[in-house]
Design a protein around this motif. Sequence first.
Motif, PDB file in Angstrom:
ATOM      1  N   TYR A  34       0.832  -1.191   0.000  1.00 38.74           N
ATOM      2  CA  TYR A  34       0.000   0.000   0.000  1.00 38.74           C
ATOM      3  C   TYR A  34       0.876   1.254   0.000  1.00 38.74           C
ATOM      4  O   TYR A  34       1.837   1.350   0.766  1.00 38.74           O
ATOM      5  CB  TYR A  34      -0.920   0.018   1.221  1.00 38.74           C
ATOM      6  CG  TYR A  34      -1.746   1.274   1.343  1.00 38.74           C
ATOM      7  CD1 TYR A  34      -2.785   1.530   0.442  1.00 38.74           C
ATOM      8  CD2 TYR A  34      -1.502   2.214   2.345  1.00 38.74           C
ATOM      9  CE1 TYR A  34      -3.543   2.687   0.540  1.00 38.74           C
ATOM     10  CE2 TYR A  34      -2.261   3.371   2.453  1.00 38.74           C
ATOM     11  CZ  TYR A  34      -3.281   3.606   1.541  1.00 38.74           C
ATOM     12  OH  TYR A  34      -4.031   4.743   1.623  1.00 38.74           O
TER      13      TYR A  34
ATOM     14  N   GLN B 206       0.531   5.276   0.632  1.00 41.30           N
ATOM     15  CA  GLN B 206      -0.353   6.311   1.150  1.00 41.30           C
ATOM     16  C   GLN B 206      -0.116   7.623   0.407  1.00 41.30           C
ATOM     17  O   GLN B 206       0.994   8.163   0.444  1.00 41.30           O
ATOM     18  CB  GLN B 206      -0.115   6.518   2.639  1.00 41.30           C
ATOM     19  CG  GLN B 206      -0.921   7.646   3.249  1.00 41.30           C
ATOM     20  CD  GLN B 206      -2.416   7.390   3.170  1.00 41.30           C
ATOM     21  OE1 GLN B 206      -2.890   6.325   3.528  1.00 41.30           O
ATOM     22  NE2 GLN B 206      -3.168   8.375   2.687  1.00 41.30           N
TER      23      GLN B 206
ATOM     24  N   SER C 126      -2.661  12.253  11.094  1.00 38.30           N
ATOM     25  CA  SER C 126      -4.079  11.988  10.801  1.00 38.30           C
ATOM     26  C   SER C 126      -4.267  10.918   9.724  1.00 38.30           C
ATOM     27  O   SER C 126      -5.189  10.100   9.807  1.00 38.30           O
ATOM     28  CB  SER C 126      -4.765  13.287  10.370  1.00 38.30           C
ATOM     29  OG  SER C 126      -4.139  13.831   9.216  1.00 38.30           O
ATOM     30  N   ARG C 127      -3.402  10.924   8.697  1.00 38.37           N
ATOM     31  CA  ARG C 127      -3.542   9.920   7.640  1.00 38.37           C
ATOM     32  C   ARG C 127      -3.212   8.524   8.168  1.00 38.37           C
ATOM     33  O   ARG C 127      -3.831   7.536   7.752  1.00 38.37           O
ATOM     34  CB  ARG C 127      -2.630  10.265   6.451  1.00 38.37           C
ATOM     35  CG  ARG C 127      -3.019  11.550   5.740  1.00 38.37           C
ATOM     36  CD  ARG C 127      -4.406  11.437   5.096  1.00 38.37           C
ATOM     37  NE  ARG C 127      -4.821  12.661   4.455  1.00 38.37           N
ATOM     38  CZ  ARG C 127      -4.550  12.984   3.195  1.00 38.37           C
ATOM     39  NH1 ARG C 127      -3.827  12.172   2.449  1.00 38.37           N
ATOM     40  NH2 ARG C 127      -4.984  14.111   2.695  1.00 38.37           N
TER      41      ARG C 127
ATOM     42  N   ARG D  58      -3.686   7.522  11.266  1.00 40.63           N
ATOM     43  CA  ARG D  58      -4.810   7.112  12.116  1.00 40.63           C
ATOM     44  C   ARG D  58      -6.027   6.704  11.292  1.00 40.63           C
ATOM     45  O   ARG D  58      -6.692   5.720  11.607  1.00 40.63           O
ATOM     46  CB  ARG D  58      -5.182   8.249  13.076  1.00 40.63           C
ATOM     47  CG  ARG D  58      -4.124   8.535  14.128  1.00 40.63           C
ATOM     48  CD  ARG D  58      -4.658   9.499  15.183  1.00 40.63           C
ATOM     49  NE  ARG D  58      -4.949  10.814  14.615  1.00 40.63           N
ATOM     50  CZ  ARG D  58      -4.074  11.799  14.570  1.00 40.63           C
ATOM     51  NH1 ARG D  58      -2.833  11.616  15.007  1.00 40.63           N
ATOM     52  NH2 ARG D  58      -4.414  12.980  14.061  1.00 40.63           N
ATOM     53  N   ALA D  59      -6.312   7.462  10.244  1.00 44.93           N
ATOM     54  CA  ALA D  59      -7.553   7.245   9.498  1.00 44.93           C
ATOM     55  C   ALA D  59      -7.431   6.202   8.395  1.00 44.93           C
ATOM     56  O   ALA D  59      -8.418   5.507   8.089  1.00 44.93           O
ATOM     57  CB  ALA D  59      -8.031   8.574   8.900  1.00 44.93           C
ATOM     58  N   GLU D  60      -6.250   6.065   7.781  1.00 44.62           N
ATOM     59  CA  GLU D  60      -6.146   5.225   6.588  1.00 44.62           C
ATOM     60  C   GLU D  60      -5.130   4.086   6.692  1.00 44.62           C
ATOM     61  O   GLU D  60      -5.357   3.005   6.154  1.00 44.62           O
ATOM     62  CB  GLU D  60      -5.799   6.111   5.379  1.00 44.62           C
ATOM     63  CG  GLU D  60      -6.842   7.204   5.128  1.00 44.62           C
ATOM     64  CD  GLU D  60      -6.522   8.040   3.897  1.00 44.62           C
ATOM     65  OE1 GLU D  60      -6.210   7.455   2.854  1.00 44.62           O
ATOM     66  OE2 GLU D  60      -6.583   9.281   4.004  1.00 44.62           O
ATOM     67  N   ILE D  61      -4.004   4.314   7.359  1.00 46.05           N
ATOM     68  CA  ILE D  61      -2.960   3.284   7.400  1.00 46.05           C
ATOM     69  C   ILE D  61      -3.203   2.284   8.519  1.00 46.05           C
ATOM     70  O   ILE D  61      -3.203   1.066   8.287  1.00 46.05           O
ATOM     71  CB  ILE D  61      -1.569   3.932   7.537  1.00 46.05           C
ATOM     72  CG1 ILE D  61      -1.273   4.788   6.303  1.00 46.05           C
ATOM     73  CG2 ILE D  61      -0.495   2.866   7.712  1.00 46.05           C
ATOM     74  CD1 ILE D  61       0.045   5.535   6.362  1.00 46.05           C
TER      75      ILE D  61
ATOM     76  N   PRO E  45      -5.940   1.360  10.158  1.00 50.21           N
ATOM     77  CA  PRO E  45      -7.032   0.401   9.911  1.00 50.21           C
ATOM     78  C   PRO E  45      -6.643  -0.696   8.920  1.00 50.21           C
ATOM     79  O   PRO E  45      -7.072  -1.854   9.069  1.00 50.21           O
ATOM     80  CB  PRO E  45      -8.154   1.285   9.341  1.00 50.21           C
ATOM     81  CG  PRO E  45      -7.870   2.641   9.893  1.00 50.21           C
ATOM     82  CD  PRO E  45      -6.376   2.754   9.930  1.00 50.21           C
ATOM     83  N   ARG E  46      -5.818  -0.368   7.930  1.00 45.83           N
ATOM     84  CA  ARG E  46      -5.367  -1.385   6.974  1.00 45.83           C
ATOM     85  C   ARG E  46      -4.460  -2.412   7.647  1.00 45.83           C
ATOM     86  O   ARG E  46      -4.529  -3.613   7.349  1.00 45.83           O
ATOM     87  CB  ARG E  46      -4.633  -0.724   5.803  1.00 45.83           C
ATOM     88  CG  ARG E  46      -5.552  -0.082   4.780  1.00 45.83           C
ATOM     89  CD  ARG E  46      -4.767   0.569   3.649  1.00 45.83           C
ATOM     90  NE  ARG E  46      -5.627   0.883   2.524  1.00 45.83           N
ATOM     91  CZ  ARG E  46      -6.360   1.979   2.418  1.00 45.83           C
ATOM     92  NH1 ARG E  46      -6.318   2.875   3.393  1.00 45.83           N
ATOM     93  NH2 ARG E  46      -7.129   2.188   1.362  1.00 45.83           N
TER      94      ARG E  46
ATOM     95  N   ASP F 160      -6.657  -4.622   9.848  1.00 44.67           N
ATOM     96  CA  ASP F 160      -7.480  -5.489   9.008  1.00 44.67           C
ATOM     97  C   ASP F 160      -6.645  -6.620   8.409  1.00 44.67           C
ATOM     98  O   ASP F 160      -7.094  -7.773   8.345  1.00 44.67           O
ATOM     99  CB  ASP F 160      -8.137  -4.669   7.891  1.00 44.67           C
ATOM    100  CG  ASP F 160      -9.071  -5.508   7.036  1.00 44.67           C
ATOM    101  OD1 ASP F 160     -10.061  -6.024   7.577  1.00 44.67           O
ATOM    102  OD2 ASP F 160      -8.785  -5.669   5.828  1.00 44.67           O
TER     103      ASP F 160
END
Length: 431
Positions: free
Chosen positions: A376, A378, A390-391, A393-396, A398-399, A402
């Motif tokens: 991935y 970003q 913030s990126r 926390r919000a996008e990396i 969670p990936r 998961d």
Amino acid sequence: MLYHFYEFTHAALAPWRAAADTMRLAYKNPLNPWTHTPMGRSMAAGLELFERTTRRYAKPEFGLNTTKLNSGPVDVTEEIVWSKPFCNLIHFRRDLPEGRRPDPKILLVAPMSGHYATLLRGTVETLLPKAEVYITDWVDARMVPVLEGRFDLDDYVDYIIEMLHELGPDTNLMAVCQPSVPALAAVAVMEKRDDPMVPLTMTLMGGPIDTRINPTAVNQLAQEKPIEWFESNVIMNVPWPLPGVGRAVYPGFLQLSGFMSMNLDRHVIAQKDFFVHLVEGDGDSAEKHREFYDEYLAVMDMTAEFYLQTVQTVFIDHALPKGEMTHRGELVDTTAIRNVGLLTIEGERDDISGVGQTEAAQTICPNIPDDKRHHYVQPTVGHYGVFNGSRFRAEIAPRILDFIRTQQQMKDKAKASPSRIRRVITGGKAG
């Protein structure tokens, strides 16, 4: 002699720093009529700027005393669960409610590249609500007596393996920047040995796996200079009276000079803005400046043998991607990795580890099944944004979580399959 001169200068400035701090407090005292004038505020701002510029910044605290679960806030306690002379393994133990399902274990390997592990405070804070987090807290080499022995890249790999054994099976290994290379090497060594404590997943973030790809200024410096240049110009002995007196190190103050020279204009502007914020009474902006530079300016020494071996292996010889890296005299075979899920993450604007350098791990680990690997990139973030902000926390984050959950589910399903097959063969009877 430069290290000795640095220590002497710091000691010589101590009375001036104390005087400056005393005068600053006087100019900030509300009973002082000058406090409320532009001149008084300018004096206080200038004195604080002098004191902060000349001080030595101590190791920061993590300061993570609570975290928030779905059920509400819970207390967090730092505890050392494993220790060696050059590293402590810290567990952020959460006061979990009874009956809560176990969260995934994450071994977060912090960089040993100048800054303390607290640089990953935001990373830990983001993961804590969903994971059992452990982090490598590397010890400042100048505080380790010479009698404790050496610490090099081979020792680094051994430390990671020992920590994985301490934490047990199904641990998720997560390496940020520099430790991506030794982390990958450690997993390769474990897989080659059929080690049952091999991690469930391995997440490599902004790491210099193959610095031949999109080389940055950091990579180019190593290519332009022979290893003898580094040994002659940046390696020094720790002076008395520090505990590590006589140990050969790459000093933290030299590393900091290198960090700041890469974006010197930005740091100069930041100091000017800090002065203006203090004069104007913009307390929030001034406090953000303090928080950032309290962390950024706190640096630690690295052992000479670790630093030189890393420069030679990673940045000059490119030994890992070439298949030539060794550990304790044995070849590190990344093709042996077959059971560990691999997640590689990069920042689109990373100026430390260029785009593609971390993804190279996917290429040199060809025997990992496709359903156990993912890459991935970003968008719009630099090196720091890969693991903080913030990126992240919000996008990396969670990936990452998961990916870990998916790999755990796949492993649990594979374990359950043989028992289902046996039930079919025996007509539904046990056994």
